[in-house]
Design a protein around this motif. Sequence first.
Motif, mmCIF file in Angstrom:
data_model
loop_
_atom_site.group_PDB
_atom_site.id
_atom_site.type_symbol
_atom_site.label_atom_id
_atom_site.label_comp_id
_atom_site.label_asym_id
_atom_site.label_seq_id
_atom_site.Cartn_x
_atom_site.Cartn_y
_atom_site.Cartn_z
ATOM 1 N N ILE A 171 0.836 -1.203 0.000
ATOM 2 C CA ILE A 171 0.000 0.000 0.000
ATOM 3 C C ILE A 171 0.867 1.249 0.000
ATOM 4 O O ILE A 171 0.586 2.208 -0.727
ATOM 5 N N ALA A 172 1.933 1.257 0.793
ATOM 6 C CA ALA A 172 2.825 2.425 0.836
ATOM 7 C C ALA A 172 3.412 2.700 -0.541
ATOM 8 O O ALA A 172 3.466 3.861 -0.979
ATOM 9 N N ARG A 173 3.833 1.664 -1.243
ATOM 10 C CA ARG A 173 4.398 1.832 -2.586
ATOM 11 C C ARG A 173 3.354 2.428 -3.537
ATOM 12 O O ARG A 173 3.619 3.379 -4.267
ATOM 13 N N ALA A 174 2.156 1.865 -3.496
ATOM 14 C CA ALA A 174 1.087 2.359 -4.371
ATOM 15 C C ALA A 174 0.731 3.812 -4.040
ATOM 16 O O ALA A 174 0.534 4.625 -4.949
ATOM 17 N N TYR A 175 0.666 4.145 -2.767
ATOM 18 C CA TYR A 175 0.372 5.512 -2.358
ATOM 19 C C TYR A 175 1.458 6.469 -2.845
ATOM 20 O O TYR A 175 1.157 7.550 -3.348
ATOM 21 N N ARG A 176 2.722 6.091 -2.654
ATOM 22 C CA ARG A 176 3.818 6.961 -3.108
ATOM 23 C C ARG A 176 3.741 7.195 -4.607
ATOM 24 O O ARG A 176 3.916 8.318 -5.081
ATOM 25 N N GLU A 177 3.490 6.126 -5.367
ATOM 26 C CA GLU A 177 3.440 6.243 -6.824
ATOM 27 C C GLU A 177 2.244 7.079 -7.280
ATOM 28 O O GLU A 177 2.337 7.790 -8.277
ATOM 29 N N ALA A 178 1.142 7.003 -6.564
ATOM 30 C CA ALA A 178 -0.077 7.692 -6.983
ATOM 31 C C ALA A 178 -0.109 9.164 -6.557
ATOM 32 O O ALA A 178 -0.669 9.990 -7.264
ATOM 33 N N GLY A 179 0.448 9.474 -5.397
ATOM 34 C CA GLY A 179 0.421 10.850 -4.905
ATOM 35 C C GLY A 179 -0.755 11.112 -3.988
ATOM 36 O O GLY A 179 -1.748 10.383 -3.985
ATOM 37 N N ALA A 180 -0.646 12.197 -3.225
ATOM 38 C CA ALA A 180 -1.615 12.518 -2.168
ATOM 39 C C ALA A 180 -3.039 12.692 -2.687
ATOM 40 O O ALA A 180 -3.994 12.224 -2.067
ATOM 41 N N GLU A 181 -3.182 13.374 -3.812
ATOM 42 C CA GLU A 181 -4.537 13.612 -4.345
ATOM 43 C C GLU A 181 -5.205 12.296 -4.736
ATOM 44 O O GLU A 181 -6.377 12.078 -4.455
ATOM 45 N N ALA A 182 -4.448 11.399 -5.356
ATOM 46 C CA ALA A 182 -4.986 10.096 -5.750
ATOM 47 C C ALA A 182 -5.322 9.264 -4.514
ATOM 48 O O ALA A 182 -6.323 8.538 -4.504
ATOM 49 N N VAL A 183 -4.501 9.357 -3.479
ATOM 50 C CA VAL A 183 -4.765 8.610 -2.244
ATOM 51 C C VAL A 183 -6.092 9.053 -1.648
ATOM 52 O O VAL A 183 -6.907 8.220 -1.232
ATOM 53 N N GLU A 184 -6.337 10.338 -1.606
ATOM 54 C CA GLU A 184 -7.611 10.833 -1.080
ATOM 55 C C GLU A 184 -8.769 10.382 -1.969
ATOM 56 O O GLU A 184 -9.828 10.004 -1.471
ATOM 57 N N GLY A 185 -8.572 10.391 -3.284
ATOM 58 C CA GLY A 185 -9.607 9.896 -4.188
ATOM 59 C C GLY A 185 -9.878 8.411 -3.968
ATOM 60 O O GLY A 185 -11.037 7.973 -3.954
#
Length: 165
Positions: A126-140
């Motif tokens: 999950i941490a890897r996916a979050y880093r790759e996606a960025g904060a805005e994508a994580v909130e989405g």
Amino acid sequence: MTDIKTGINPLFLREEELRQGIELLFFAYRDFTSEPDAILADYGFGRAHHRVIYFVGRNPGMTVSELLDILRITKQSLSRVLGQLVDEGFVTQKPGIRDRRQRLLALTEKGIELERQLTERQRARIARAYREAGAEAVEGFRKVMLGLIDEADRPRFPLRQPPRR
């Protein structure tokens, strides 16, 4: 194509995008559970054991009723899984302080270690996916996931305030 009145682009609601979302969930769940499944197999455990270990680890002292509410499985199913985890020394059960009929659950040291092994792989994914996606994508993503779970469970996930700088 954007709706002029609402400013919303409905293309993400087309059949192909919806089907792709379903498939992404299937593939994500498969990959998210594959490493823990391999660890669990060494113990003769399955995903039900994983869920019990995870939620008891996150909520030490929770009651069996609270666990049943989260897992939405039958008492009989939980009894089999929980009994095995207790018998093999991963979970403890103590009577409640106010109501001795309650059974309060907690992980043993052995259970804490297994939970750590299972969770560290999923946490890293999950941490890897979050880093790759960025904060805005994580909130989405969080909003989409909240939209997928039943409304009754949504209060379990209160909005978090961004850290102060």
